[in-house]
Every structure is written in C-alpha cells, then in structure tokens.
Design a protein around this motif. Structure first.
Motif, PDB file in Angstrom:
ATOM      1  N   GLU A 230     -14.512   5.696   3.394  1.00  0.00           N
ATOM      2  CA  GLU A 230     -15.288   6.785   2.802  1.00  0.00           C
ATOM      3  C   GLU A 230     -14.393   8.021   2.713  1.00  0.00           C
ATOM      4  OE1 GLU A 230     -18.113   6.671   1.451  1.00  0.00           O
ATOM      5  OE2 GLU A 230     -18.981   4.803   2.201  1.00  0.00           O
ATOM      6  N   PRO A 231     -14.460   8.823   1.657  1.00  0.00           N
ATOM      7  CA  PRO A 231     -15.234   8.537   0.442  1.00  0.00           C
ATOM      8  C   PRO A 231     -14.444   7.659  -0.519  1.00  0.00           C
ATOM      9  CG  PRO A 231     -14.162  10.655   0.251  1.00  0.00           C
ATOM     10  CD  PRO A 231     -13.809  10.134   1.615  1.00  0.00           C
ATOM     11  N   GLU A 232     -15.111   7.101  -1.513  1.00  0.00           N
ATOM     12  CA  GLU A 232     -14.439   6.292  -2.524  1.00  0.00           C
ATOM     13  C   GLU A 232     -14.021   7.192  -3.684  1.00  0.00           C
ATOM     14  OE1 GLU A 232     -17.047   3.138  -3.597  1.00  0.00           O
ATOM     15  OE2 GLU A 232     -16.603   1.962  -1.811  1.00  0.00           O
ATOM     16  N   GLN A 233     -12.736   7.229  -3.968  1.00  0.00           N
ATOM     17  CA  GLN A 233     -12.220   8.019  -5.077  1.00  0.00           C
ATOM     18  C   GLN A 233     -10.865   7.450  -5.477  1.00  0.00           C
ATOM     19  OE1 GLN A 233     -11.899  11.964  -3.496  1.00  0.00           O
ATOM     20  NE2 GLN A 233     -10.400  11.418  -1.957  1.00  0.00           N
ATOM     21  N   PRO A 234     -10.423   7.696  -6.704  1.00  0.00           N
ATOM     22  CA  PRO A 234      -9.104   7.203  -7.128  1.00  0.00           C
ATOM     23  C   PRO A 234      -8.007   7.746  -6.218  1.00  0.00           C
ATOM     24  CG  PRO A 234     -10.377   7.953  -9.020  1.00  0.00           C
ATOM     25  CD  PRO A 234     -11.144   8.367  -7.799  1.00  0.00           C
ATOM     26  N   LEU A 235      -6.967   6.948  -6.018  1.00  0.00           N
ATOM     27  CA  LEU A 235      -5.881   7.316  -5.113  1.00  0.00           C
ATOM     28  C   LEU A 235      -4.591   7.580  -5.886  1.00  0.00           C
ATOM     29  CD1 LEU A 235      -6.378   4.634  -2.298  1.00  0.00           C
ATOM     30  CD2 LEU A 235      -6.990   7.051  -2.184  1.00  0.00           C
ATOM     31  N   GLN A 236      -3.980   8.717  -5.616  1.00  0.00           N
ATOM     32  CA  GLN A 236      -2.645   9.018  -6.113  1.00  0.00           C
ATOM     33  C   GLN A 236      -1.596   8.793  -5.022  1.00  0.00           C
ATOM     34  OE1 GLN A 236      -2.349   9.799  -9.379  1.00  0.00           O
ATOM     35  NE2 GLN A 236      -4.594   9.618  -9.475  1.00  0.00           N
ATOM     36  N   ASN A 237      -2.058   8.657  -3.810  1.00  0.00           N
ATOM     37  CA  ASN A 237      -1.191   8.432  -2.651  1.00  0.00           C
ATOM     38  C   ASN A 237      -1.995   7.660  -1.605  1.00  0.00           C
ATOM     39  OD1 ASN A 237       0.966  10.686  -3.401  1.00  0.00           O
ATOM     40  ND2 ASN A 237      -1.049  11.662  -3.470  1.00  0.00           N
ATOM     41  N   PHE A 238      -1.306   6.977  -0.714  1.00  0.00           N
ATOM     42  CA  PHE A 238      -2.004   6.325   0.410  1.00  0.00           C
ATOM     43  C   PHE A 238      -1.017   5.976   1.503  1.00  0.00           C
ATOM     44  CE2 PHE A 238      -0.738   2.538  -2.040  1.00  0.00           C
ATOM     45  CZ  PHE A 238      -0.208   1.727  -1.044  1.00  0.00           C
ATOM     46  N   THR A 239      -1.568   5.758   2.687  1.00  0.00           N
ATOM     47  CA  THR A 239      -0.845   5.149   3.805  1.00  0.00           C
ATOM     48  C   THR A 239      -1.774   4.126   4.444  1.00  0.00           C
ATOM     49  OG1 THR A 239       0.360   7.201   4.263  1.00  0.00           O
ATOM     50  CG2 THR A 239       0.381   5.520   5.982  1.00  0.00           C
TER      51      THR A 239
ATOM     52  N   PRO B 134      -7.421  12.946  10.520  1.00  0.00           N
ATOM     53  CA  PRO B 134      -8.613  12.304   9.949  1.00  0.00           C
ATOM     54  C   PRO B 134      -8.232  11.359   8.815  1.00  0.00           C
ATOM     55  CG  PRO B 134      -8.994  14.642  10.261  1.00  0.00           C
ATOM     56  CD  PRO B 134      -7.534  14.416  10.518  1.00  0.00           C
ATOM     57  N   CYS B 135      -8.974  10.258   8.705  1.00  0.00           N
ATOM     58  CA  CYS B 135      -8.631   9.244   7.713  1.00  0.00           C
ATOM     59  C   CYS B 135      -9.884   8.689   7.052  1.00  0.00           C
ATOM     60  CB  CYS B 135      -7.829   8.109   8.352  1.00  0.00           C
ATOM     61  SG  CYS B 135      -8.612   7.384   9.803  1.00  0.00           S
ATOM     62  N   SER B 136      -9.675   8.025   5.916  1.00  0.00           N
ATOM     63  CA  SER B 136     -10.801   7.427   5.193  1.00  0.00           C
ATOM     64  C   SER B 136     -11.233   6.108   5.808  1.00  0.00           C
ATOM     65  CB  SER B 136     -10.433   7.226   3.715  1.00  0.00           C
ATOM     66  OG  SER B 136      -9.270   6.432   3.580  1.00  0.00           O
ATOM     67  N   LEU B 137     -10.334   5.475   6.551  1.00  0.00           N
ATOM     68  CA  LEU B 137     -10.642   4.204   7.208  1.00  0.00           C
ATOM     69  C   LEU B 137      -9.941   4.228   8.553  1.00  0.00           C
ATOM     70  CD1 LEU B 137     -10.346   0.693   5.505  1.00  0.00           C
ATOM     71  CD2 LEU B 137      -9.500   1.100   7.797  1.00  0.00           C
ATOM     72  N   GLY B 138     -10.708   4.185   9.640  1.00  0.00           N
ATOM     73  CA  GLY B 138     -10.108   4.325  10.955  1.00  0.00           C
ATOM     74  C   GLY B 138     -10.659   3.338  11.967  1.00  0.00           C
ATOM     75  N   TRP B 139      -9.830   2.906  12.871  1.00  0.00           N
ATOM     76  CA  TRP B 139     -10.196   1.911  13.874  1.00  0.00           C
ATOM     77  C   TRP B 139     -11.243   2.428  14.842  1.00  0.00           C
ATOM     78  CZ3 TRP B 139      -9.643  -2.986  13.571  1.00  0.00           C
ATOM     79  CH2 TRP B 139      -9.644  -3.819  14.693  1.00  0.00           C
TER      80      TRP B 139
ATOM     81  N   SER C 277      -7.496   2.657  -8.680  1.00  0.00           N
ATOM     82  CA  SER C 277      -8.925   2.816  -8.952  1.00  0.00           C
ATOM     83  C   SER C 277      -9.751   2.829  -7.674  1.00  0.00           C
ATOM     84  CB  SER C 277      -9.424   1.675  -9.851  1.00  0.00           C
ATOM     85  OG  SER C 277      -8.771   1.708 -11.094  1.00  0.00           O
ATOM     86  N   ALA C 278     -10.905   3.477  -7.753  1.00  0.00           N
ATOM     87  CA  ALA C 278     -11.850   3.499  -6.646  1.00  0.00           C
ATOM     88  C   ALA C 278     -12.803   2.311  -6.772  1.00  0.00           C
ATOM     89  CB  ALA C 278     -12.625   4.816  -6.647  1.00  0.00           C
ATOM     90  N   GLU C 279     -13.900   2.349  -6.025  1.00  0.00           N
ATOM     91  CA  GLU C 279     -14.910   1.279  -6.020  1.00  0.00           C
ATOM     92  C   GLU C 279     -14.258  -0.066  -5.713  1.00  0.00           C
ATOM     93  OE1 GLU C 279     -17.242   1.371  -9.538  1.00  0.00           O
ATOM     94  OE2 GLU C 279     -17.800   3.464  -9.304  1.00  0.00           O
ATOM     95  N   ALA C 280     -13.518  -0.079  -4.623  1.00  0.00           N
ATOM     96  CA  ALA C 280     -12.754  -1.260  -4.247  1.00  0.00           C
ATOM     97  C   ALA C 280     -13.457  -2.087  -3.183  1.00  0.00           C
ATOM     98  CB  ALA C 280     -11.386  -0.839  -3.723  1.00  0.00           C
ATOM     99  N   VAL C 281     -13.046  -3.339  -3.085  1.00  0.00           N
ATOM    100  CA  VAL C 281     -13.370  -4.200  -1.947  1.00  0.00           C
ATOM    101  C   VAL C 281     -12.102  -4.320  -1.112  1.00  0.00           C
ATOM    102  CG1 VAL C 281     -14.013  -6.508  -1.185  1.00  0.00           C
ATOM    103  CG2 VAL C 281     -15.159  -5.495  -3.157  1.00  0.00           C
ATOM    104  N   ILE C 282     -12.204  -3.981   0.170  1.00  0.00           N
ATOM    105  CA  ILE C 282     -11.061  -4.076   1.075  1.00  0.00           C
ATOM    106  C   ILE C 282     -11.323  -5.198   2.062  1.00  0.00           C
ATOM    107  CG2 ILE C 282      -9.672  -2.904   2.810  1.00  0.00           C
ATOM    108  CD1 ILE C 282     -10.318  -0.277   1.480  1.00  0.00           C
ATOM    109  N   ILE C 283     -10.368  -6.121   2.131  1.00  0.00           N
ATOM    110  CA  ILE C 283     -10.528  -7.311   2.965  1.00  0.00           C
ATOM    111  C   ILE C 283      -9.304  -7.477   3.854  1.00  0.00           C
ATOM    112  CG2 ILE C 283     -10.488  -9.845   2.874  1.00  0.00           C
ATOM    113  CD1 ILE C 283     -12.510  -9.691   0.618  1.00  0.00           C
ATOM    114  N   LEU C 284      -9.551  -7.747   5.129  1.00  0.00           N
ATOM    115  CA  LEU C 284      -8.499  -8.069   6.091  1.00  0.00           C
ATOM    116  C   LEU C 284      -8.441  -9.577   6.280  1.00  0.00           C
ATOM    117  CD1 LEU C 284      -9.399  -5.432   8.851  1.00  0.00           C
ATOM    118  CD2 LEU C 284      -7.924  -5.119   6.852  1.00  0.00           C
ATOM    119  N   GLY C 285      -7.238 -10.135   6.227  1.00  0.00           N
ATOM    120  CA  GLY C 285      -7.045 -11.534   6.561  1.00  0.00           C
ATOM    121  C   GLY C 285      -7.040 -12.512   5.420  1.00  0.00           C
ATOM    122  N   GLN C 286      -7.340 -12.054   4.190  1.00  0.00           N
ATOM    123  CA  GLN C 286      -7.293 -12.916   3.011  1.00  0.00           C
ATOM    124  C   GLN C 286      -6.718 -12.130   1.830  1.00  0.00           C
ATOM    125  OE1 GLN C 286      -8.044 -16.129   2.913  1.00  0.00           O
ATOM    126  NE2 GLN C 286      -9.424 -16.502   4.626  1.00  0.00           N
TER     127      GLN C 286
END
Length: 227
Positions: free
Chosen positions: A44-53, A199-204, A145-154
């Motif tokens: 969260e939130p879902e938005q287009p990405l110009q950068n990521f880690t 702070p991050c969009s996806l955190g453990w 692009s945003a509106e993604a499905v993120i999957i771990l392990g496949q």
C-alpha cells in the motif's frame, strides 16, 4: 438467504481474508520440492513506480532455477522479477527485460539480497549480504504499472498464475521489504543487518499476506541469521 447460507458465506470470507501481523523473527517455509505453494502479498498504496527497492532473505539447498519475488500486472507478467537460475547468478527483470548479476555460490546459509532500480537513469543495483555488485543499465525511462499481483515463491507467467513448478522456491524466506524509491548504501547495509529501516510500502513487520498451498510460518532459527 437462510442462516446456514449466511454462516457459510461468513466462514468463506474469513478464510479468504488477508492476514496481517508482525512477522519479526518468523519465516515462511515452503516445504516441498517442487511445489505449488506461494504467498500473495499486498503493498500500500498502489501507484505506478519510477523507482523501487526490494530486499529479502532466503535459505535453501536448491541448485535448480527458482523465483523469489514476482510482481506482475495485466499487461506484463515480469514487471519486477527476482529470479535465481543457478547458484552463481541472479536475474533482475523490469518490464520484461533483465540483467544478470554474478554472485558467489553460498551453500547452506541464509542469503540476503536487495535489488533497486531507477527509471531516470535506468541504473539497477544488486546487493548480496550487504555488499554491492557492479551496477548495470536496465529499462531507462520505463514506468512500472500499478494494480499488481505480488507473489513470493513462484514465477507468474500470467497475471496471478501460470506457474512452472520447476521454477518454484523450496526453503525458508524472511524479511521481505519493498520501497517505492532507491535505498541509500547505508540503508542497504541496514537491511542486511536487520536494523531500523525507513517506512515502506511492503514490510515484514506489518505484512498483509495470504498463504497458498503448503507454506507454513515458524519461528526462525536465530543462529542462521545475522541477528
């Protein structure tokens, strides 16, 4: 709708709910090889990405190819993909294109990786166990692009599916993070050392996830990790 139907609907909704909890000192264990298991995570939130880690830890004895982190959209199944085709290399995909990073073969120990990318320069960084590899160019000017499905392990070969079982991950995974910007070198090292992170969009520590198939959550074995 009668009471029985209503109760079944409630149970179904609860079983499909996305779990959210602090996974500190815990791991996902993908138990079988090969397997159909995976974990769906939601940033969260879902938005287009110009950068990521993206950073995560993994522990496996696999020597065949496997996927760790797959970010797919309806228009591109490999928007972001962290894939290990063999013990001595990783492939980082952005928008269907990839670069290869050669790495030391690490056997029977935890491996921490961070991958980052910036659209303005097309620079891709890859860090293994707190150390950077030579930077490479990838998809300059691209927008993820945003509106993604993120999957771990496949590895998603279609939006939310299309898995090849022989690209599945078997082993343990922990400390999965994603930021919508590139981390500084100091923060890359902090991620490896399990120190305080921005702070991050996806955190453990507050991960929203769904377990699919034979994946279990267990306490981590402290002696196998850096802290």
């Amino acid at each position: 709708m009668d009471k029985l139907q209503l109760w079944l609907l409630v149970l179904t909704s609860l079983s499909e709910a996305v779990a959210q909890e602090d996974l500190y000192r815990k791991v996902f264990i993908f138990r079988n090889d090969p397997n159909e298991a995976y974990v769906v995570v939601k940033p969260e939130p879902e938005q287009p990405l110009q950068n990521f880690t993206v950073c995560l830890r993994s522990f496996t004895d696999l020597t065949r190819p496997y996927s760790l982190f797959s970010y797919a959209t309806k228009g591109q199944d490999n928007e972001i993909l962290l894939f290990k085709p063999k013990p001595s290399e990783y492939k980082l995909y952005v928008g269907g294109e990839f670069v290869t990073f050669r790495v030391p073969e690490i056997r029977m120990d935890w491996e921490h990786v961070c991958a980052s990318w910036e659209s303005a320069t097309g620079i891709a960084e890859f860090w293994v166990n707190g150390k950077p590899l030579p930077r490479k160019g990838l998809q300059k000017g691209y927008s993820i692009s945003a509106e993604a499905v993120i999957i771990l392990g496949q590895d998603q070969d279609s939006f939310g599916g299309g898995f090849d079982l022989y690209n599945s991950f078997t082993g343990e995974m922990a400390e999965v993070y994603m930021w919508g910007y590139g981390l500084s070198p100091g923060k890359m090292r902090a991620a490896y050392q399990s120190l305080q992170l921005p702070p991050c969009s996806l955190g453990w520590r507050n991960l929203q996830y769904e377990l699919k198939g034979d994946v279990v959550i267990k306490p981590r074995l402290r002696e196998t990790m850096s802290t």
